[in-house]
Design an enzyme around this catalytic site. Structure first.
Site, PDB file in Angstrom:
ATOM      1  N   GLY A   1       0.827  -1.206   0.000  1.00 36.69           N
ATOM      2  CA  GLY A   1       0.000   0.000   0.000  1.00 36.69           C
ATOM      3  C   GLY A   1       0.857   1.249   0.000  1.00 36.69           C
ATOM      4  O   GLY A   1       0.628   2.185  -0.750  1.00 36.69           O
ATOM      5  N   ALA A   2       1.873   1.231   0.863  1.00 37.74           N
ATOM      6  CA  ALA A   2       2.804   2.350   0.960  1.00 37.74           C
ATOM      7  C   ALA A   2       4.024   1.865   1.734  1.00 37.74           C
ATOM      8  O   ALA A   2       3.995   0.808   2.355  1.00 37.74           O
ATOM      9  CB  ALA A   2       2.152   3.537   1.666  1.00 37.74           C
ATOM     10  N   MET A   3       5.111   2.657   1.682  1.00 29.53           N
ATOM     11  CA  MET A   3       6.358   2.258   2.340  1.00 29.53           C
ATOM     12  C   MET A   3       7.041   3.480   2.932  1.00 29.53           C
ATOM     13  O   MET A   3       7.234   4.483   2.260  1.00 29.53           O
ATOM     14  CB  MET A   3       7.268   1.557   1.322  1.00 29.53           C
ATOM     15  CG  MET A   3       8.635   1.196   1.858  1.00 29.53           C
ATOM     16  SD  MET A   3       8.519   0.093   3.286  1.00 29.53           S
ATOM     17  CE  MET A   3      10.030   0.522   4.151  1.00 29.53           C
TER      18      MET A   3
ATOM     19  N   ASN B   1       9.927   4.683   3.623  1.00 31.56           N
ATOM     20  CA  ASN B   1      11.314   5.100   3.404  1.00 31.56           C
ATOM     21  C   ASN B   1      11.544   6.485   4.005  1.00 31.56           C
ATOM     22  O   ASN B   1      10.765   7.408   3.779  1.00 31.56           O
ATOM     23  CB  ASN B   1      11.626   5.153   1.904  1.00 31.56           C
ATOM     24  CG  ASN B   1      11.117   3.951   1.167  1.00 31.56           C
ATOM     25  OD1 ASN B   1      11.495   2.831   1.445  1.00 31.56           O
ATOM     26  ND2 ASN B   1      10.224   4.188   0.210  1.00 31.56           N
TER      27      ASN B   1
ATOM     28  N   GLU C   1       2.314   6.155   7.471  1.00 31.28           N
ATOM     29  CA  GLU C   1       3.702   6.172   6.994  1.00 31.28           C
ATOM     30  C   GLU C   1       4.507   7.262   7.685  1.00 31.28           C
ATOM     31  O   GLU C   1       5.699   7.077   7.969  1.00 31.28           O
ATOM     32  CB  GLU C   1       3.736   6.361   5.479  1.00 31.28           C
ATOM     33  CG  GLU C   1       2.990   5.299   4.687  1.00 31.28           C
ATOM     34  CD  GLU C   1       3.359   3.868   5.062  1.00 31.28           C
ATOM     35  OE1 GLU C   1       4.528   3.626   5.407  1.00 31.28           O
ATOM     36  OE2 GLU C   1       2.471   3.000   5.021  1.00 31.28           O
TER      37      GLU C   1
ATOM     38  N   HIS D   1       5.733   6.396  11.092  1.00 27.72           N
ATOM     39  CA  HIS D   1       6.944   5.577  11.007  1.00 27.72           C
ATOM     40  C   HIS D   1       8.234   6.400  10.961  1.00 27.72           C
ATOM     41  O   HIS D   1       9.305   5.866  11.246  1.00 27.72           O
ATOM     42  CB  HIS D   1       6.926   4.747   9.721  1.00 27.72           C
ATOM     43  CG  HIS D   1       6.215   3.440   9.815  1.00 27.72           C
ATOM     44  ND1 HIS D   1       6.457   2.526  10.815  1.00 27.72           N
ATOM     45  CD2 HIS D   1       5.299   2.869   8.997  1.00 27.72           C
ATOM     46  CE1 HIS D   1       5.701   1.450  10.608  1.00 27.72           C
ATOM     47  NE2 HIS D   1       4.980   1.633   9.518  1.00 27.72           N
TER      48      HIS D   1
ATOM     49  N   GLU E   1       4.938  -1.689  12.997  1.00 21.03           N
ATOM     50  CA  GLU E   1       3.646  -1.642  12.318  1.00 21.03           C
ATOM     51  C   GLU E   1       2.468  -1.438  13.260  1.00 21.03           C
ATOM     52  O   GLU E   1       1.541  -0.699  12.954  1.00 21.03           O
ATOM     53  CB  GLU E   1       3.455  -2.903  11.463  1.00 21.03           C
ATOM     54  CG  GLU E   1       4.494  -3.062  10.368  1.00 21.03           C
ATOM     55  CD  GLU E   1       4.534  -1.877   9.392  1.00 21.03           C
ATOM     56  OE1 GLU E   1       3.607  -1.048   9.407  1.00 21.03           O
ATOM     57  OE2 GLU E   1       5.497  -1.797   8.624  1.00 21.03           O
TER      58      GLU E   1
END
Length: 843
Positions: free
Chosen positions: A253-255, A257, A290, A293, A312
């Site tokens: 879905g998304a990351m 980084n 995200e 994170h 997560e």
């Protein structure tokens, strides 16, 4: 069987100089990875995967090395231990697997183009450059990117670009970070930027195939999320910028980084003029997840993948904390109840499910940890439980101390519990370990026994389960003061029920707010008391009644037939989340009927009875100034009335289609899927099929494409179904990232199920080769298990998947899903007559 060791134990990198040259035309990557670090032994290992290693040098002198592909390793012999700089020259293919460095494809004005991006989590950085590809192996990075550049192209990285020389783009040195968070991208992009109150640059980037205003919503949410987190965490965002990039091809879905967050286009870009509220909520929570994170996962990273939940679960909770603060009128915690809580309770009741904290070493098994219902949803639910226990002041103070102690380093779950416990003056770890280290959850039985109000806890199972006496420290959240805060015994007696009931003036209840991870089984009299006062309950409390009764029916602790009348009790409820729970339960009744049978006809009549008043109240078209609840409820009601084949609804949907047939994208987004699906099912022909498929291929609005795919796949025409199955392997029509959704729709279609099931069995090898390298692959199996419910399909499922049980990364999913289908088959065979009699009586 390869033995897996942590390479960080023998070589600890401190800095990388990376030079990566990417040629899109030849699909070749060549590079030089120069790593400075501390060698603990003279034999060290560096990760690589699918790389061709040309040379390994120390101080410009070649040194011997061997490549062990079983261990993803370059094994190097050093002349001495201590600080050393190793330069590794390599080449690699540019592949289409959506892992490592890869191209995304799109069309602009009929011209095919590509955008190069990266996806390194969990262990694909080793596909891009030699490195110690483990979360604990944090280092700083100087990244230089060269590519076959065209005029006007943009290149992005974790850090700002500082110079360009001879076509090479040099980025500023990163902070200390893990390899899986490195990212870069280049291609023809558009952008919108702003700046936070603290001076952080925020940008949203996408291909020029999108309208410029599709970037606005994400830019606003990203900016306000960063500002919120800086305040909530009491810790500044540690980088100069936060770029959000929409990639046309993206497996996850998304990351997260660090500094360059990547997304599926569907989870970043929206049409501000025609997007449903629930889509806005999804996009907002994904962005907030995200960006949570950037501190929790990036600044402080789990030491090893067994603590993946640390990243997560926490981000999953914080997305709701953030959006609740940014958009309070959305009541986003209600969405948590219908999505995260519901998913966790369903999945976590199957014996054999993983615990939140799981030991793992094999790289092929690491991706199997990403069980969304457990590591994300259940973990978030447990953290919500902690938040409710300790309060926000202690939570924020504990997090501030946690970040301060571990910033730019690594941590374990114990470190988090220690920080939170110290701030809250409570042994948080002792409470949480019972939830994190063992799978499953309890059902708390509440009964009046010999006049005494009695509570007991047992593990709850859907299907066969081995009760080995697990117990939990359960935050009870009761409305009676006599109940303990934490229920950790097997059984407790609270006292004389009639006296307690008289003193309190209200029915006894536990898990008020539904924040704790358990369900409740009240005895008949206590449940009747609660139902008599149901109108006085909050929407979440009403949802909880429906949710717990559905699960108890799934677990064979109450009969499904006894739950059916509850649906009519709540049918005219105006709360979105109550309707979400109601129709989740109503749709579960479909497994008890055969397609086109007398029983299904009665069920459709029942659905009509459930929905008819709401259809009259809400109508088909959104109204100016209507409540969020009404906006979010309408789709449930329209789906129900169309399943019921209500003739007025079929006619109304058809007329809306006719009125918009030359501009279908202008249909209101929240009702568009139902209008399109109705048209295919009741007025479909070859011309319509072609029109919708062409629209899908050319559309750029993700929510419009999702509605089109749901409609197209509902066809009953066998020629069209065969055409769709052919398109499964045509990436120009159905991108690999979207294939699972198309497959699920056709499999769920009674007229398409056989064709879809035959396809996946025939083309499993192709599927494995195309999307087998990413963490989403096992969900194809989950999708099948969510639909099959007959003895024949169970036998076929076992015949196909049992031989694959030893495949790394698939074992747990196959084992669990065989149980899931078997449980459903047994339930249907045992209760269908009784359930259908109850439906017929009420319909």
């Amino acid at each position: 069987m390869a033995e897996f060791t942590h390479f960080y134990e023998t070589f600890q990198p401190s800095h990388y100089n990376l030079y990566i040259d990417i040629n899109r035309e030849t699909k070749l990557i060549s590079g030089l990875s120069t790593i400075t670090g501390e060698a603990k032994t003279t034999e060290i290992s560096i990760h690589q995967k699918y790389l061709t290693i040309n040379s390994v040098k120390i101080a410009d002198q070649e040194v011997p090395f061997t490549v062990n592909n079983d261990q993803d390793a370059i094994k190097i012999t050093l002349p001495t231990t201590g600080e050393v700089t190793v330069a590794i020259d390599y080449t690699a293919p540019l592949t289409d697997t959506m892992m490592g460095i890869y191209p995304s494809y799109y069309e602009l004005d009929g011209v095919k183009k590509q955008l190069i991006g990266t996806q390194f989590e969990t262990n694909a950085a080793r596909q891009a450059f030699p490195c110690v590809d483990e979360p604990e192996a944090k280092a700083t990075f100087d990244v230089a990117i060269k590519f076959d550049e065209h005029e006007g192209e943009t290149v992005l990285g974790n850090m700002p670009e500082i110079k360009t020389e001879n076509g090479v783009h040099y980025f500023d040195t990163t902070v200390r970070m893990s390899t899986y968070l490195i990212a870069f991208a280049f291609g023809d992009m558009q952008a919108k930027e702003t700046t936070t109150k603290s001076g952080v640059k925020i940008g949203v980037f996408a291909t020029k195939a999108h309208k410029a205003n599709e970037l606005d919503f994400a830019l606003d949410i990203a900016k306000r999320s960063i500002e919120f987190y800086e305040d909530f965490y009491q810790t500044p965002y540690p980088l100069p910028h936060s770029w959000q990039l929409a990639l046309p091809d993206f497996s996850a879905g998304a990351m997260e980084n660090w500094g360059l967050v990547t997304y599926r286009e569907a989870y970043l870009l929206i049409d501000p003029d025609n997007t449903s509220l629930d889509t806005k909520q999804v996009v907002a929570t994904v962005i907030a997840h995200e960006l949570a994170h950037q501190w929790f996962g990036d600044l402080v990273t789990m030491k090893w993948w067994d603590d993946l939940w640390l990243n997560e679960s926490f981000a999953n909770m914080m997305e709701y904390v953030a959006i609740d603060a940014l958009e309070p009128n959305w009541h986003i915690w209600e969405v948590f109840q219908t999505s995260e809580a519901a998913a966790a309770l369903q999945r976590d009741a199957t014996d054999g499910v993983q615990s939140v904290h799981v030991q793992v070493e094999d790289p092929a098994e690491i991706d199997s940890l990403f069980d969304g219902a457990i590591v994300y949803a259940k973990g978030a639910r447990l953290l919500v439980m902690v938040r409710a226990l300790i309060g926000d002041d202690a939570l924020r103070q504990g997090l501030k101390n946690y970040f301060m102690a571990h910033q730019y380093g690594n941590a374990t779950g114990a470190n988090l519990w220690s920080a939170l416990g110290e701030a809250a003056h409570l042994d948080v770890g002792a409470i949480m370990n019972s939830w994190l280290e063992q799978p499953g959850y309890p059902v708390v039985t509440v009964a009046v026994v010999d006049g005494q109000l009695t509570l007991s806890q047992d593990q709850f199972f859907i299907g066969e389960g081995q009760d080995i006496g697990r117990q939990w420290q359960i935050p009870l959240n009761s409305n009676y003061a006599i109940a303990p805060q934490i229920f950790s015994d097997k059984t407790i007696v609270l006292g004389d029920y009639h006296q307690l009931r008289q003193e309190s003036g209200m029915p006894f209840r536990v898990n008020i707010g539904n924040d704790s991870h358990f369900i409740v089984k009240y005895d008949a009299d206590l449940m009747q008391d609660i139902l008599q006062h149901a109108d006085e309950l909050t929407a979440i409390d009403q949802l909880q009644i429906l949710q717990d009764q559905r699960l108890l029916a799934e677990g064979r602790q109450v009969s499904y037939a006894s739950v059916v009348p509850l649906l009519l009790r709540f049918a005219d409820n105006q709360s979105n989340i109550v309707n979400a729970a109601l129709y989740r339960l109503a749709n579960d009744l479909k497994k008890f009927v055969e397609p086109d049978s007398t029983e299904e006809k009665a069920l459709k009549a029942f659905f009509n009875k459930l929905s008819v008043n709401q259809v009259a109240r809400l109508g088909w078209l959104p109204k100016t100034g209507e409540s969020n609840d009404d906006q979010l409820t309408r789709p449930y009601i329209l789906a129900a009335t169309l399943y019921a084949e209500n003739p007025d609804s079929i006619t109304a949907a058809h007329q809306l289609f006719v009125d918009h047939q030359n501009s279908l994208e202008t249909l209101p987004a929240d009702i568009r899927p139902y209008i399109l699906r109705n048209e295919v099912q009741h007025f479909g022909n070859a011309e319509l099929f072609t029109q919708l498929l062409t629209a899908y291929r050319t559309a750029t609005d993700s929510s419009y494409k999702a509605g089109l795919s749901a409609a197209i796949t509902s066809t009953s025409d066998q020629t069209q179904i065969a055409d769709l199955i052919e398109k499964f392997e045509d990436a120009d029509t159905i991108k690999p990232q979207d294939l699972r959704g198309w497959f699920r729709y056709v499999l769920a279609n009674k007229d398409g199920q056989q064709a879809a099931w035959d396809w996946i069995r025939d083309q499993w090898g192709w599927l494995e080769e195309t999307v087998g390298g990413d963490m989403e692959f096992t969900t194809y199996i989950t999708v099948i298990a969510g639909i099959f419910h007959t003895p024949q399909r169970l036998a076929e499922f076992k015949a196909f998947f049992e031989p694959k049980l030893e495949t790394p990364g698939l074992t747990r999913e196959i084992t669990m899903d065989m149980k899931v289908i078997e449980t459903r088959v047994n339930l249907v065979e045992s209760e269908k007559d009784e359930v259908n009699a109850a439906i017929a009586k009420l319909s």
